[in-house]
Design a protein around this motif. Structure first.
Motif, PDB file in Angstrom:
ATOM      1  N   VAL A 457       0.848  -1.198  -0.005  1.00  0.00           N
ATOM      2  CA  VAL A 457       0.017  -0.153   0.011  1.00  0.00           C
ATOM      3  C   VAL A 457       0.598   1.180   0.162  1.00  0.00           C
ATOM      4  CG1 VAL A 457      -1.840   1.170   1.211  1.00  0.00           C
ATOM      5  CG2 VAL A 457      -1.795  -1.269   1.171  1.00  0.00           C
ATOM      6  N   LEU A 461       0.455   4.035  -3.103  1.00  0.00           N
ATOM      7  CA  LEU A 461      -0.135   5.172  -2.640  1.00  0.00           C
ATOM      8  C   LEU A 461       1.066   6.466  -2.841  1.00  0.00           C
ATOM      9  CD1 LEU A 461      -2.621   4.698   0.186  1.00  0.00           C
ATOM     10  CD2 LEU A 461      -3.112   5.081  -2.182  1.00  0.00           C
ATOM     11  N   VAL A 469       2.030   1.557   5.806  1.00  0.00           N
ATOM     12  CA  VAL A 469       0.672   1.698   5.585  1.00  0.00           C
ATOM     13  C   VAL A 469       0.006   0.291   5.222  1.00  0.00           C
ATOM     14  CG1 VAL A 469      -1.362   2.976   4.414  1.00  0.00           C
ATOM     15  CG2 VAL A 469       0.922   4.201   5.093  1.00  0.00           C
ATOM     16  N   PHE A 471      -3.502  -1.960   4.333  1.00  0.00           N
ATOM     17  CA  PHE A 471      -4.924  -1.989   3.824  1.00  0.00           C
ATOM     18  C   PHE A 471      -5.672  -2.213   5.157  1.00  0.00           C
ATOM     19  CE2 PHE A 471      -8.548  -3.365   1.780  1.00  0.00           C
ATOM     20  CZ  PHE A 471      -8.699  -2.377   0.473  1.00  0.00           C
ATOM     21  N   ILE A 474      -6.119   0.879   6.988  1.00  0.00           N
ATOM     22  CA  ILE A 474      -6.845   1.832   6.459  1.00  0.00           C
ATOM     23  C   ILE A 474      -8.464   1.486   6.674  1.00  0.00           C
ATOM     24  CG2 ILE A 474      -7.747   2.934   4.212  1.00  0.00           C
ATOM     25  CD1 ILE A 474      -4.674   2.576   3.271  1.00  0.00           C
ATOM     26  N   CYS A 478     -10.945   3.647   8.726  1.00  0.00           N
ATOM     27  CA  CYS A 478     -12.222   4.356   8.104  1.00  0.00           C
ATOM     28  C   CYS A 478     -13.406   3.870   9.015  1.00  0.00           C
ATOM     29  CB  CYS A 478     -12.367   3.948   6.657  1.00  0.00           C
ATOM     30  SG  CYS A 478     -11.113   4.685   5.592  1.00  0.00           S
ATOM     31  N   ALA A 484      -9.670  11.214   6.389  1.00  0.00           N
ATOM     32  CA  ALA A 484      -8.722  10.829   5.243  1.00  0.00           C
ATOM     33  C   ALA A 484      -7.329  11.148   5.427  1.00  0.00           C
ATOM     34  CB  ALA A 484      -9.364  11.179   4.003  1.00  0.00           C
ATOM     35  N   TYR A 485      -7.000  12.301   5.887  1.00  0.00           N
ATOM     36  CA  TYR A 485      -5.639  12.474   5.930  1.00  0.00           C
ATOM     37  C   TYR A 485      -4.911  11.843   7.115  1.00  0.00           C
ATOM     38  CZ  TYR A 485      -1.443  15.265   6.223  1.00  0.00           C
ATOM     39  OH  TYR A 485      -0.279  15.966   6.148  1.00  0.00           O
ATOM     40  N   PHE A 488      -5.496   7.576   5.678  1.00  0.00           N
ATOM     41  CA  PHE A 488      -4.583   7.032   4.455  1.00  0.00           C
ATOM     42  C   PHE A 488      -2.937   7.623   4.662  1.00  0.00           C
ATOM     43  CE2 PHE A 488      -8.659   7.049   2.655  1.00  0.00           C
ATOM     44  CZ  PHE A 488      -8.791   6.016   2.098  1.00  0.00           C
ATOM     45  N   GLN A 489      -2.860   8.210   5.886  1.00  0.00           N
ATOM     46  CA  GLN A 489      -1.454   8.804   6.302  1.00  0.00           C
ATOM     47  C   GLN A 489      -0.864   9.639   4.974  1.00  0.00           C
ATOM     48  OE1 GLN A 489       1.379   5.875   7.640  1.00  0.00           O
ATOM     49  NE2 GLN A 489      -0.282   4.937   8.887  1.00  0.00           N
ATOM     50  N   LEU A 490      -1.665  10.448   4.774  1.00  0.00           N
ATOM     51  CA  LEU A 490      -1.281  11.424   3.426  1.00  0.00           C
ATOM     52  C   LEU A 490      -0.343  12.425   3.786  1.00  0.00           C
ATOM     53  CD1 LEU A 490      -4.917  12.309   1.903  1.00  0.00           C
ATOM     54  CD2 LEU A 490      -3.162  10.422   1.558  1.00  0.00           C
ATOM     55  N   CYS A 691     -13.694   9.318   6.185  1.00  0.00           N
ATOM     56  CA  CYS A 691     -13.806   8.122   5.425  1.00  0.00           C
ATOM     57  C   CYS A 691     -14.564   6.916   5.533  1.00  0.00           C
ATOM     58  CB  CYS A 691     -12.282   7.750   5.120  1.00  0.00           C
ATOM     59  SG  CYS A 691     -11.390   6.905   6.336  1.00  0.00           S
TER      60      CYS A 691
END
Length: 930
Positions: A457, A461, A469, A471, A474, A478, A484-485, A488-490, A691
């Motif tokens: 992942v 990503l 990260v 799945f 995530i 969620c 989401a930040y 998903f560890q944006l 999310c």
């Protein structure tokens, strides 16, 4: 995870299903051939009669009924599963589209939330900062001024108050000169008016006395209302400049003091004092002007910071927009395929309904077969004599068995192959997905996906396999509805902390430029103002000699007093005391005196009171002038000292106060930014783009694929297998039970005789003669005759079995000694009467047995039970309606007639038996109950 055992189990079950598909048609074919061609496997239309036939029939009926009910559950579940699968296929597209729509809404809302939080909110906060910077006079200068006011405000108020006092004193002196002049002129006229009034009163007294009245002893009006003190003796004229003379008002001194104060006021005293106040009040504007350059630099820095936030978030917004477009395209594709699946599902549904309709037909045939068979079943009927309804029930059961033979293999086909497809998918895919083991053991482990290093992942990503990260992580995030930040560890794509680093754009030195020096531009009391105050003090208005004039002002304007109404009251008392006395008031003098009283009162109102008012006002102004002038000397000294102190404080502290307020302003501005940064960070990390729709999308896919597709398929093959299992059992027990319902073609005569004997035994048990045998009465000759006849008939089967050829030649209805049955009652249980016509039997048919005549007593009759091999054939006729058999020897009285038992009043059984004379005698059996 090792799936070998799982695949082995599914493989074994599938092989068993294939073996069933191969073996069952062969078995069905052999079974049918054996029945139709060889008469085996129950195909021969013959059934051996045994004593437990009825028990077997009941057992098979119960077993088949249970199997039928179980079968009904199978196809009922099948109908339900088929309906659910059709519903799932119909709703699959819309459900998936709704989930995608939720994702699109989620993406669009996330973009909108980011724009609102990071851009709109930032624009608002930077507008606030820019407004505060643009109005630094209010945000910094105003606090500076208010910080100085406690130390400077009192001095400014004292200076302005002193100026007002000086002006008021000067104006008061000028007013005194004008007012005293007017007072003096008015008082001169007042003196003349008082003199005239006094003269009029005295003339009235004199005239009255000259007329012979008002002069009697004790009746002189002068004794009551004396006019001696009606005199105005005050002096409001000016005191001569020499200081001695008749006047008392020091006009020369007052004028000199007024001129001195006027010169001070005219020397711009008020303007110079107002200038100091203006400098203080305009400190905010001064700060605004002095910090204009530094504020401009700060505004530019904050604009750059705001622009960097927008630029930093643009990549994230662009990625989300691209996801939205991909989701829209995927939704169109899903809608297209779902419509195709819905169109073809009707054919699948019809085929499934056809299969379960076959099971339904088997169910109906079994139910009808059991019902018809049970209704038409006769326990005493031989297999060849079974009723048509019973035969139909057996045929229906055979039809259901035939359908099971035909369609069991087809059902097994749609049991084995769906089982092989849906079973492993459910165990290997759906189960691990729901539990999370699928992701934990595959994509969540590093270096498990070919072509990627590290975490799959993270590599997908962020193009960085070192980012841990997963799945599962995530989905868990969620599921907890995190932003989401964070989910998903944006931060590995866009680092919010770096974007919101304010120190990179704004430094503390930029705020230091706002610490301006303005102390030299603020002066509370100028030297000119101080000189003017000193000059006013030097005028020394408090030295005016007011005492003599003040004494005149405080004395009564008339010596008798300032209220002539008291004198008018005395005169009215004199009139009242002598009213109507002609010796006191000759002629019209009483009226004249009354008129004089009115004149005095009118004079008080029109002349005296206005004059007193003028004098009082002058006195008031004088007091004010004295008060103000007495303050000037001391107040001026204090005011000058306060002004000097205020200027000194401003010089020493104004710049430090400005610096302190700039620091406070800087803290406020930085606080705005920090709050904004914290707010954006919190919103993006915890609130923006929650999310849960992503988790809902996966759940919907699981529901669609596993619960909506695989579960109905699993239910379908299970229901099919259920029905196949019931079909096998149904074949066995339908064939078994049909044998008991169907009408056979052949049967043994011994079986028929056994059935007839059971029928007769049942009739024997039901007739009332059993009650007679239990009575305590001695046996009659009739009883012996009956027993001999029964023994003779029971010897018939033994005789016949010695001749088997005779059994083969005769049918059950032709057996010797067995008559056709009827519903008429036979008391001996031996012979059943024919239903339509009496049937006779010759000696050839029953050799060695002499039939007995049943009738009334009489000579010439032969005894029943006597064996005569060579006797002639006789007919045994039983007249209709008779219920007794005569067994008496010739010459005996008539036979005893059987009558049904009756009950005594005590509930005992009573039987009536005819004695030899034909009379009935009651026989009470105390041991027998009904």
């Amino acid at each position: 995870m090792d799936y070998s055992d799982l695949f082995l189990g599914f493989g074994v079950c599938f092989v068993l299903g294939l073996l069933f598909l191969l073996i069952f048609p062969i078995v069905a074919c052999c079974f049918c051939c054996c029945r139709t061609c060889c008469g085996k496997c129950g195909g021969k239309m013959y059934q051996k009669q045994t004593g437990n036939m009825e028990c077997k029939m009941i057992t098979f009926t119960v077993i088949l009924a249970v199997i039928t009910l179980v079968l009904s559950g199978g196809f009922a579940c099948g109908f339900f599963v088929n309906a659910r699968q059709s519903s799932e296929i119909e709703n699959m597209g819309s459900n998936t589209q709704n989930s995608l729509d939720d994702i699109l809404i989620f993406v669009n809302n996330t973009v909108d939330e980011i724009l609102f939080v990071a851009l709109n909110q930032s624009s608002w906060i930077f507008e606030v900062i820019e407004y505060d910077l643009s109005n630094v006079g209010e945000t910094v200068g105003l606090p500076v001024r208010e910080a100085l006011r406690p130390y400077v405000g009192s001095a400014i108020d004292a200076i302005l108050g002193m100026v007002a006092t000086i002006e008021a004193t000067r104006d008061g002196l000028d007013d005194m000169n004008s007012l005293v002049s007017d007072l003096d002129a008015n008082y001169t006229d007042f003196i003349e008016s008082i003199a005239d009034l006094k003269q009029d009163i005295e003339d009235l007294y004199a005239n009255c006395a000259g007329a012979g009245g008002c002069s009697a002893a004790g009746q002189d009006p002068q004794n009551t209302a004396d006019t001696t003190n009606i005199v105005a003796s005050r002096n409001f004229t000016d005191l001569p400049s020499s200081g001695t003379g008749p006047g008392y008002y020091p006009r020369t001194v007052v004028t000199a003091k007024s001129n001195g104060l006027t010169s001070v006021v005219n020397n711009d005293l008020e303007s110079s004092a107002e200038a100091g106040r203006q400098d203080f009040e305009e400190i905010p504007e001064l700060v605004q002007n002095e910090t204009d350059s530094a504020v401009g630099d700060l505004v530019n820095s904050f604009d750059d910071f705001n622009g960097e936030i927008e630029d930093g978030l643009d990549p994230m917004i662009e990625n989300l927009d691209s996801m939205s477009s991909v989701g829209s395209s995927l939704g169109d594709t899903i809608s297209e395929y779902s419509e195709t699946a819905t169109d073809y599902d009707q054919y699948r549904s019809l085929f499934v309904l056809f299969l379960y309709f076959i099971a339904l037909v088997v169910f109906i045939l079994n139910i009808l077969g059991i019902i018809f068979g049970l209704i038409g079943y006769d326990r005493y009927a031989t297999p060849t004599k079974r009723s048509m309804l019973s035969n139909i029930g057996g045929l229906l059961l055979m039809a259901s068995a035939g359908l099971c033979f035909i369609f069991a293999a087809l059902l097994m086909v749609f049991t084995s192959f769906p089982f092989l497809i849906a079973g492993p998918l459910t165990k290997i895919v759906c189960g691990p997905i729901v539990s999370g083991e699928l992701f934990e053991n595959t994509v969540d482990l590093p270096d498990t996906i070919p072509g990627t290093s590290g975490y799959y992942v993270g590599s997908t990503l962020f193009d960085n396999g070192n980012v841990s990260v997963t799945f599962t992580g995530i989905l868990d995030n969620c599921g907890d509805n995190k932003a989401a930040y964070s989910a998903f560890q944006l931060m590995h794509i866009v680092n919010i902390s770096d974007i919101l680093d304010m120190d990179s754009y704004i430094s503390d030195g930029q705020f230091d430029d706002m610490k301006v020096n303005i102390s030299d531009q603020v002066e509370i009391m100028s030297s000119e103002t101080a000189d003017n105050l000193a000059n006013a003090r030097d005028v020394n208005a408090a030295s005016i000699p007011w005492s003599d004039f003040e004494n005149e002002l405080t004395s009564d304007l008339i010596d008798i007093g300032e209220d002539l109404n008291d004198f008018a009251d005395d005169l009215q008392s004199y009139i009242d005391a002598n009213s109507g006395s002609s010796s006191v008031f000759p002629g019209s003098y009483e009226n004249d005196f009354t008129t004089m009283v009115s004149t005095i009162r009118s004079f008080q109102t029109s002349t005296v009171e206005p004059m007193v008012s003028d004098r009082d006002y002058v006195e008031y102004v004088l007091n004010a002038v004295q008060s103000n002038s007495s303050k000037i000397n001391l107040a001026v000294n204090n005011t000058i000292a306060a002004g000097d102190a205020a200027d000194t404080y401003i010089t020493n502290n104004l710049d430090s106060v400005v610096a302190s307020e700039v620091e406070n302003f800087q803290s406020t501005m930085i606080g705005y930014i920090n709050q904004f940064v914290d707010y954006i960070t919190d919103m993006i990390y915890n609130e923006v783009g929650k999310c849960r729709p992503v988790k809902n999308l996966l759940d919907n896919l699981i529901n669609t694929v596993c619960r909506g597709v695989l579960d109905p398929i699993n239910g379908w093959w299970f229901c099919n297998g259920w029905c196949v299992f019931c079909f096998i059992l149904n074949i066995i027990f339908s064939v078994k039970l049909a044998k008991f319902f169907r009408r056979m073609h052949d049967e043994d005569e011994s079986d028929a005789l056994e059935v007839q004997q059971r029928r007769n035994a049942a009739s024997e048990m039901q007739k009332p003669a059993s009650i007679i045998r239990n009575n305590q009465v001695s046996p009659s000759p009739d009883d012996f005759a009956k027993d001999e006849l029964q023994e003779e008939l029971h010897r018939v089967p033994n005789m016949l079995f010695d001749d088997p050829e005779g059994l083969k030649k005769k049918k059950g209805s032709d057996l010797p000694g067995v008559a056709s049955t009827s519903n008429e009652y036979d008391p001996d249980g031996l012979v059943e009467r024919p239903s339509q016509a009496e049937e006779t039997m010759t000696e050839d048919e029953l050799p060695g047995v002499v039939t007995t005549e049943v009738g009334g007593g009489g000579g010439g009759q032969e005894q029943a039970g006597e064996v005569k091999p060579d006797a002639e054939n006789t007919e045994a006729k039983i007249p209709e309606g008779e219920t007794t058999v005569t067994t008496e020897p010739p010459g005996t009285p008539g036979p005893a007639v059987y009558n049904p038992p009756t009950l005594s009043e005590e509930g005992q059984v009573m039987e009536n038996v005819n004695n030899n004379n034909g009379e009935e005698e009651p026989n009470i059996n105390n041991d027998t109950t009904q």
